[in-house]
Design an enzyme around this catalytic site. Structure first.
Site, PDB file in Angstrom:
ATOM      1  N   ARG A  58      45.244  33.230  46.760  1.00  0.00           N
ATOM      2  CA  ARG A  58      44.377  33.249  47.922  1.00  0.00           C
ATOM      3  C   ARG A  58      43.598  31.931  48.029  1.00  0.00           C
ATOM      4  NH1 ARG A  58      40.335  35.730  47.872  1.00  0.00           N
ATOM      5  NH2 ARG A  58      40.162  36.097  45.623  1.00  0.00           N
ATOM      6  N   LYS A 197      44.360  41.675  50.649  1.00  0.00           N
ATOM      7  CA  LYS A 197      42.919  41.560  50.505  1.00  0.00           C
ATOM      8  C   LYS A 197      42.210  41.504  51.853  1.00  0.00           C
ATOM      9  CE  LYS A 197      42.785  41.894  46.088  1.00  0.00           C
ATOM     10  NZ  LYS A 197      42.386  43.199  45.504  1.00  0.00           N
ATOM     11  N   HIS A 217      36.820  47.968  43.711  1.00  0.00           N
ATOM     12  CA  HIS A 217      37.895  47.151  43.148  1.00  0.00           C
ATOM     13  C   HIS A 217      38.091  47.619  41.710  1.00  0.00           C
ATOM     14  CE1 HIS A 217      39.607  42.915  42.143  1.00  0.00           C
ATOM     15  NE2 HIS A 217      40.545  43.705  42.588  1.00  0.00           N
ATOM     16  N   SER A 235      39.916  39.840  35.776  1.00  0.00           N
ATOM     17  CA  SER A 235      41.208  39.480  35.200  1.00  0.00           C
ATOM     18  C   SER A 235      41.089  39.245  33.693  1.00  0.00           C
ATOM     19  CB  SER A 235      41.733  38.209  35.878  1.00  0.00           C
ATOM     20  OG  SER A 235      42.963  37.813  35.337  1.00  0.00           O
ATOM     21  N   LYS A 239      42.064  46.026  32.700  1.00  0.00           N
ATOM     22  CA  LYS A 239      41.962  47.063  33.735  1.00  0.00           C
ATOM     23  C   LYS A 239      43.283  47.776  33.961  1.00  0.00           C
ATOM     24  CE  LYS A 239      41.308  45.511  37.918  1.00  0.00           C
ATOM     25  NZ  LYS A 239      42.011  45.759  39.166  1.00  0.00           N
ATOM     26  N   THR A 240      44.353  47.011  34.115  1.00  0.00           N
ATOM     27  CA  THR A 240      45.665  47.611  34.355  1.00  0.00           C
ATOM     28  C   THR A 240      46.200  48.273  33.094  1.00  0.00           C
ATOM     29  OG1 THR A 240      46.168  45.999  36.086  1.00  0.00           O
ATOM     30  CG2 THR A 240      48.025  47.152  35.093  1.00  0.00           C
ATOM     31  N   ASP A 254      44.208  49.201  41.698  1.00  0.00           N
ATOM     32  CA  ASP A 254      43.402  48.090  42.198  1.00  0.00           C
ATOM     33  C   ASP A 254      42.302  48.454  43.196  1.00  0.00           C
ATOM     34  OD1 ASP A 254      42.968  45.260  42.044  1.00  0.00           O
ATOM     35  OD2 ASP A 254      43.799  45.081  44.048  1.00  0.00           O
ATOM     36  N   ARG A 319      53.532  37.165  40.455  1.00  0.00           N
ATOM     37  CA  ARG A 319      53.190  38.533  40.857  1.00  0.00           C
ATOM     38  C   ARG A 319      54.444  39.350  41.156  1.00  0.00           C
ATOM     39  NH1 ARG A 319      47.683  40.508  41.184  1.00  0.00           N
ATOM     40  NH2 ARG A 319      46.351  38.668  41.108  1.00  0.00           N
TER      41      ARG A 319
END
Length: 534
Positions: A58, A197, A217, A235, A239-240, A254, A319
């Site tokens: 982004r 986003k 988020h 990051s 989290k994942t 997410d 990604r």
């Protein structure tokens, strides 16, 4: 490739007259179109691999929000919410539409928000087939014969370049959200995350303001007893990884909403990082990379179509996007009961935060609005030692409203619904990065499992002398000496000094929120750290 499987939409409301419209194409048809148009190649897994061009992430400085009567007094105008003139936006949108005149476009109607009460119909119009495949994967797909009335329109054209002097943009790429006209226009960039986003930012504005829903988020999962858990983290904090649990159903990885009666995913898919991906470390994500998935900016091993996930020549932000049902234990639909536990994840590279701490509502709001983690040496050019970094609500870049709005909602819902909150340090123990060692994933999983199984309800807690955090004195599966971080350092004095430094960084970061929070709320939120840091 057929032009449409069903009657195509009327685009005259946009004054758009394309040469061909491909509407609601299946993944197979979109992949076929992408290959014919030389947009990408097929990896040996069957996934479509594409490059997003100049932008592999982004561009936050080129994201704008139209300032008008609706947004002028509500939006948190800041370095991440940059005001854009409405008349200039209209002229730029007209030029974008003119650019697409007589060109092929791909159109997809879909939903955001898995809870049917709050569904938002969206129409995604893209210049490329791969962007439309991304929209298919990421948003909620209608059931057979289910009609959609799009409320919002997203137009994404990587080939259209803005003229900054003429159009009022910073440079040739842009992403502009118009809340009054309910449209997002994206140009000059092929990075699909701008689409994702953009919609997230819309929901972060609409849901708290109109529905009293906390937009988040975070990742989320739920157990067989309906014990939903939320995982917040920047990051590299886990989290994942920590939300992926074979014994629990994945709600999403997410973006979620927290309503009066439950938690729901905003999306219908996942957008996972691929750097250093392996079947051993991330089996669910690795297994989801197959036909229908979209790989971005990866590299193959020379002479093959086998992806080299360690290769970051194009970007570290490689990604993959895939529909959520590619995850074996995904909850369908992606809704769950009210949360029982919240986990704030941080990778503290200074090695001073406890590996697990229980938070009261005030502390939870404080750590939520802080959104702390630490960058380690080598993660970015010029970083030679650990560096504290803060991102409000663990997603500052996507917050149209002031962070205090979201923090207050969190506190209210925690209090009303009796939700527990925990700060989990997945970072270093026994010293800072370079001296101490990274907390073992097995220990972190054991701590989270203990919370979910109620194993910490009857244990004692010590209060951290600097941060005011409550640290359990024992936890099944975790050596007790790890639970109080000072016990893992050889030099207690050095530990205390470093802990005070981090506490002061927290307080300095919070000063930007004090005026909006008000004296009473600010005192509740920062008291534990403020009282101990001096």
């Amino acid at each position: 490739m057929t032009k449409a499987k069903v009657t195509g939409p009327d685009l005259s409301n946009l004054n758009l007259n394309p040469g061909a419209v491909y509407y609601q194409l299946s993944p197979a048809e979109l992949i076929e179109a992408a290959l014919k148009r030389n947009e990408g190649t097929l990896a040996d897994s069957g996934a479509l691999a594409i490059d997003t061009g100049t932008f592999t992430g982004r561009s936050p400085k080129d994201r704008f929000i139209v300032s008008d009567d609706l947004t002028r007094d509500l939006v948190w105008w800041s370095d991440i919410n940059i005001a854009f003139d409405g008349e200039k936006a209209d002229r730029l949108f007209a030029r974008l539409i003119d650019y697409l005149e007589n060109k092929t476009v791909f159109v997809r109607d879909a939903f955001a928000c898995a809870d049917a009460q709050f569904r938002l119909g969206i129409r995604v119009i893209t210049e490329t087939a791969y962007q439309n495949l991304f929209a298919y994967n990421m948003f909620l797909r209608p059931e057979d014969n289910e009609s959609i009335k799009p409320e919002w329109t997203i137009v994404a054209a990587p080939g259209f370049m803005a003229d900054p002097e003429r159009d009022g943009t910073r440079q040739s790429n842009f992403s502009i959200i118009d809340f009054t006209k309910k449209r997002i226009m994206i140009g000059g960039t092929g990075y699909t995350g701008e689409i994702k986003k953009g919609v997230f930012s819309v929901l972060n504005f609409l849901l708290p303001v109109e529905k009293n829903i906390l937009s988040m988020h975070c990742s989320a999962n739920t157990g067989q007893n309906g014990d939903t858990a939320l995982f917040f983290g920047l990051s590299g904090t886990g989290k994942t990884t920590l939300s992926a649990d074979a014994d629990r159903a994945l709600i999403g990885d997410d973006e979620h909403g927290w309503s009066e009666h439950g938690v729901f995913n905003f999306e219908g898919g996942c957008y996972a990082k691929c750097i250093n991906l392996s079947a051993e470390n991330e089996p669910q994500i690795f297994g989801a990379i197959r036909f229908g998935s979209l790989l971005e900016n990866i590299n193959y091993f020379p002479g093959t179509r086998q992806v080299d996930y360690t290769n970051i020549e194009k970007t570290e932000n490689t990604r993959v996007a895939y529909p959520i049902h590619y995850i074996n234990n995904a909850a369908m639909p992606s809704v769950a009961p009210l949360p029982k536990h919240i986990f704030f994840l941080t990778a503290d590279a200074f090695g001073v935060l406890p590996p697990i701490s229980k938070l009261d509502a005030g502390q939870a709001m404080f750590h939520f609005i802080s959104g702390y983690t630490a960058k380690v040496a080598g993660t970015e050019a010029g970083i030679l030692e650990p560096q504290a970094t803060f991102s409000a609500c663990y997603g500052k870049a996507f917050l149209p409203l002031h962070p205090v709005t979201y923090a207050k909602l969190l506190g209210e819902k925690m209090e009303a619904q009796g939700v527990s909150a925990w700060l989990i340090n997945t970072g270093w123990s026994g010293g800072p990065y370079g001296t101490g060692s990274r907390m073992k994933l097995a220990y972190t999983r054991a701590m989270i499992r203990a919370v979910m199984q109620g194993a910490l309800e009857d244990v004692g807690f010590d209060v951290h002398p600097v941060f005011g955090l409550r640290m359990p004195v024992s936890c099944p599966g975790v050596p007790p000496e790890l639970l109080n971080p000072v016990m893992t350092w050889q030099d207690a004095g050095a530990y205390e000094q470093k802990a005070h430094e981090l506490a002061e960084a927290f307080i300095a970061n919070f000063k930007q929120f004090e005026d909006v929070a008000g004296a009473d709320l600010a005192k509740v939120m920062q008291a534990p750290a403020a009282e101990r840091a001096s």
